[in-house]
Design a protein around this motif. Structure first.
Motif, PDB file in Angstrom:
ATOM      1  N   VAL A 186       0.847  -1.206   0.000  1.00 30.92           N
ATOM      2  CA  VAL A 186       0.000   0.000   0.000  1.00 30.92           C
ATOM      3  C   VAL A 186       0.878   1.250   0.000  1.00 30.92           C
ATOM      4  N   GLU A 187       1.961   1.219   0.774  1.00 34.05           N
ATOM      5  CA  GLU A 187       2.889   2.355   0.819  1.00 34.05           C
ATOM      6  C   GLU A 187       3.500   2.614  -0.560  1.00 34.05           C
ATOM      7  N   ILE A 188       3.951   1.547  -1.230  1.00 33.01           N
ATOM      8  CA  ILE A 188       4.556   1.691  -2.559  1.00 33.01           C
ATOM      9  C   ILE A 188       3.552   2.253  -3.556  1.00 33.01           C
ATOM     10  N   CYS A 189       2.272   1.864  -3.401  1.00 29.36           N
ATOM     11  CA  CYS A 189       1.230   2.362  -4.308  1.00 29.36           C
ATOM     12  C   CYS A 189       0.987   3.857  -4.129  1.00 29.36           C
ATOM     13  N   GLY A 190       1.415   4.402  -2.976  1.00 31.40           N
ATOM     14  CA  GLY A 190       1.177   5.811  -2.697  1.00 31.40           C
ATOM     15  C   GLY A 190       0.092   6.024  -1.659  1.00 31.40           C
ATOM     16  N   GLY A 191      -0.303   4.940  -0.990  1.00 29.47           N
ATOM     17  CA  GLY A 191      -1.354   5.028   0.019  1.00 29.47           C
ATOM     18  C   GLY A 191      -2.683   4.516  -0.500  1.00 29.47           C
ATOM     19  N   ASN A 237      -5.461   5.920  -0.638  1.00 30.65           N
ATOM     20  CA  ASN A 237      -6.274   6.924  -1.342  1.00 30.65           C
ATOM     21  C   ASN A 237      -5.661   7.342  -2.675  1.00 30.65           C
ATOM     22  N   SER A 238      -4.552   6.746  -3.061  1.00 33.73           N
ATOM     23  CA  SER A 238      -3.871   7.154  -4.296  1.00 33.73           C
ATOM     24  C   SER A 238      -4.604   6.649  -5.531  1.00 33.73           C
ATOM     25  N   ASN A 239      -4.354   7.316  -6.648  1.00 34.32           N
ATOM     26  CA  ASN A 239      -4.948   6.894  -7.913  1.00 34.32           C
ATOM     27  C   ASN A 239      -4.532   5.477  -8.279  1.00 34.32           C
ATOM     28  N   PHE A 240      -3.253   5.187  -8.063  1.00 37.32           N
ATOM     29  CA  PHE A 240      -2.749   3.866  -8.442  1.00 37.32           C
ATOM     30  C   PHE A 240      -3.421   2.767  -7.634  1.00 37.32           C
ATOM     31  N   TYR A 241      -3.526   2.978  -6.324  1.00 34.01           N
ATOM     32  CA  TYR A 241      -4.120   1.956  -5.466  1.00 34.01           C
ATOM     33  C   TYR A 241      -5.572   1.702  -5.838  1.00 34.01           C
ATOM     34  N   ASN A 242      -6.266   2.743  -6.286  1.00 31.77           N
ATOM     35  CA  ASN A 242      -7.683   2.623  -6.608  1.00 31.77           C
ATOM     36  C   ASN A 242      -7.944   2.349  -8.083  1.00 31.77           C
ATOM     37  N   THR A 243      -6.879   2.112  -8.844  1.00 29.62           N
ATOM     38  CA  THR A 243      -7.038   1.705 -10.247  1.00 29.62           C
ATOM     39  C   THR A 243      -7.183   0.189 -10.300  1.00 29.62           C
ATOM     40  N   LYS A 244      -8.214  -0.281 -10.935  1.00 25.94           N
ATOM     41  CA  LYS A 244      -8.512  -1.714 -10.954  1.00 25.94           C
ATOM     42  C   LYS A 244      -7.321  -2.525 -11.484  1.00 25.94           C
ATOM     43  N   VAL A 278       2.041  -4.565  -7.734  1.00 24.45           N
ATOM     44  CA  VAL A 278       2.988  -4.357  -6.638  1.00 24.45           C
ATOM     45  C   VAL A 278       3.068  -5.611  -5.769  1.00 24.45           C
ATOM     46  N   PHE A 279       1.897  -6.158  -5.434  1.00 21.53           N
ATOM     47  CA  PHE A 279       1.863  -7.368  -4.600  1.00 21.53           C
ATOM     48  C   PHE A 279       2.618  -8.509  -5.261  1.00 21.53           C
ATOM     49  N   ARG A 280       2.403  -8.684  -6.558  1.00 29.32           N
ATOM     50  CA  ARG A 280       3.060  -9.791  -7.279  1.00 29.32           C
ATOM     51  C   ARG A 280       4.566  -9.606  -7.302  1.00 29.32           C
ATOM     52  N   ALA A 322      10.123  -1.124  -5.441  1.00 31.91           N
ATOM     53  CA  ALA A 322       9.627  -1.681  -6.700  1.00 31.91           C
ATOM     54  C   ALA A 322      10.667  -1.469  -7.796  1.00 31.91           C
ATOM     55  N   SER A 323      10.565  -2.258  -8.859  1.00 33.94           N
ATOM     56  CA  SER A 323      11.464  -2.088  -9.984  1.00 33.94           C
ATOM     57  C   SER A 323      11.250  -0.713 -10.620  1.00 33.94           C
ATOM     58  N   TYR A 324      12.237  -0.233 -11.347  1.00 36.86           N
ATOM     59  CA  TYR A 324      12.158   1.110 -11.933  1.00 36.86           C
ATOM     60  C   TYR A 324      10.936   1.282 -12.853  1.00 36.86           C
ATOM     61  N   PRO A 325      10.644   0.332 -13.765  1.00 34.15           N
ATOM     62  CA  PRO A 325       9.463   0.506 -14.629  1.00 34.15           C
ATOM     63  C   PRO A 325       8.164   0.626 -13.824  1.00 34.15           C
TER      64      PRO A 325
END
Length: 240
Positions: free
Chosen positions: A164-169, A171-178, A184-186, A221-224
């Motif tokens: 969740v931290e790597i996603c930006g939290g 409430n972040s756009n990335f975390y809430n993108t389907k 990130v988990f994988r 996370a990896s650079y890409p």
């Protein structure tokens, strides 16, 4: 076997690798100091997994034609793990090479009288330690067993927090993108299992539990994937 990265045998029989030599072979674009600082965050300890030393480097602009630079003597285990973490073809080559180096040195027998004496003393010391520390041996055997349900829960909780931290939290756009957080988990799960050579969390040894938690807490996370997260999180929600 071709020498991809120079190795040096120490007086105690251990084998070490120069951090700068490994950095050069892996063709890392990041400056050595910044790269090593990040690598050392993966649960490695000074004077256990690596040692700091200074060496001379040719520099025509410096007084005397050389200057002192910081380098690190890495254990083979650390060199193998760092190589694997790179997730590059050169990283794979380096890890296979270090495995072969390790195998070669294990097969070597002491040649000189000094080496034979040192080996004899090492064996004697090991025997004395085992006889004097029966309880420690029992604890060591227990630590070889797999982690229990409480430790598995803590490990997965640490993984979830880090992802969740790597996603930006949350409430972040990335975390809430389907489907996005799953990337990130994988990647985190893949790196953890590859570093500790396990196929599932239940296979992790108790003695590796603290290092596994430290690995997760310091994971990047990896650079890409980092770029993808940054781009999605930078997007402005234009919905009215």
């Amino acid at each position: 076997m071709d020498e991809l990265v120079p190795v040096q045998k120490q007086k105690d029989g251990s084998v070490v690798v120069s951090g700068r030599d490994l950095h050069d072979f892996l063709d890392v674009k990041t400056k050595y100091a910044d790269w090593f600082k990040r690598m050392s965050e993966y649960g490695f300890d000074e004077n256990v997994d690596f040692a700091v030393f200074l060496k001379n480097e040719k520099d025509d602009t410096a007084f005397g034609g050389s200057r002192k630079i910081t380098d690190h003597a890495l254990t083979l285990d650390m060199a193998k793990e760092i190589s694997m973490i790179q997730r590059t073809e050169r990283g794979k080559q380096a890890r296979r090479y270090f495995l072969e180096v390790e195998k070669r040195y294990k097969q070597q027998l002491p040649q000189t009288p000094e080496e034979k004496l040192a080996l004899t003393m090492q064996v004697a010391n090991r025997l004395n330690n085992r006889m004097a520390k029966v309880e420690d041996d029992i604890d060591f055997i227990k630590n070889k067993s797999e982690i229990d349900s409480t430790q598995r829960y803590k490990l997965k909780a640490a993984r979830n927090r880090k992802a969740v931290e790597i996603c930006g939290g949350s409430n972040s756009n990335f975390y809430n993108t389907k489907g996005a957080p799953r990337k990130v988990f994988r990647e985190l799960e893949h790196d953890l299992k590859e570093v500790f050579v396990i196929s599932r969390y239940e296979d992790l040894k108790k003695e590796d539990f603290d290092r596994a938690v430290s690995f997760i807490n310091n994971w990047h996370a990896s650079y890409p994937l980092e770029q993808e997260i940054s781009q999605i999180n930078a997007q402005v929600n234009l919905e009215i």
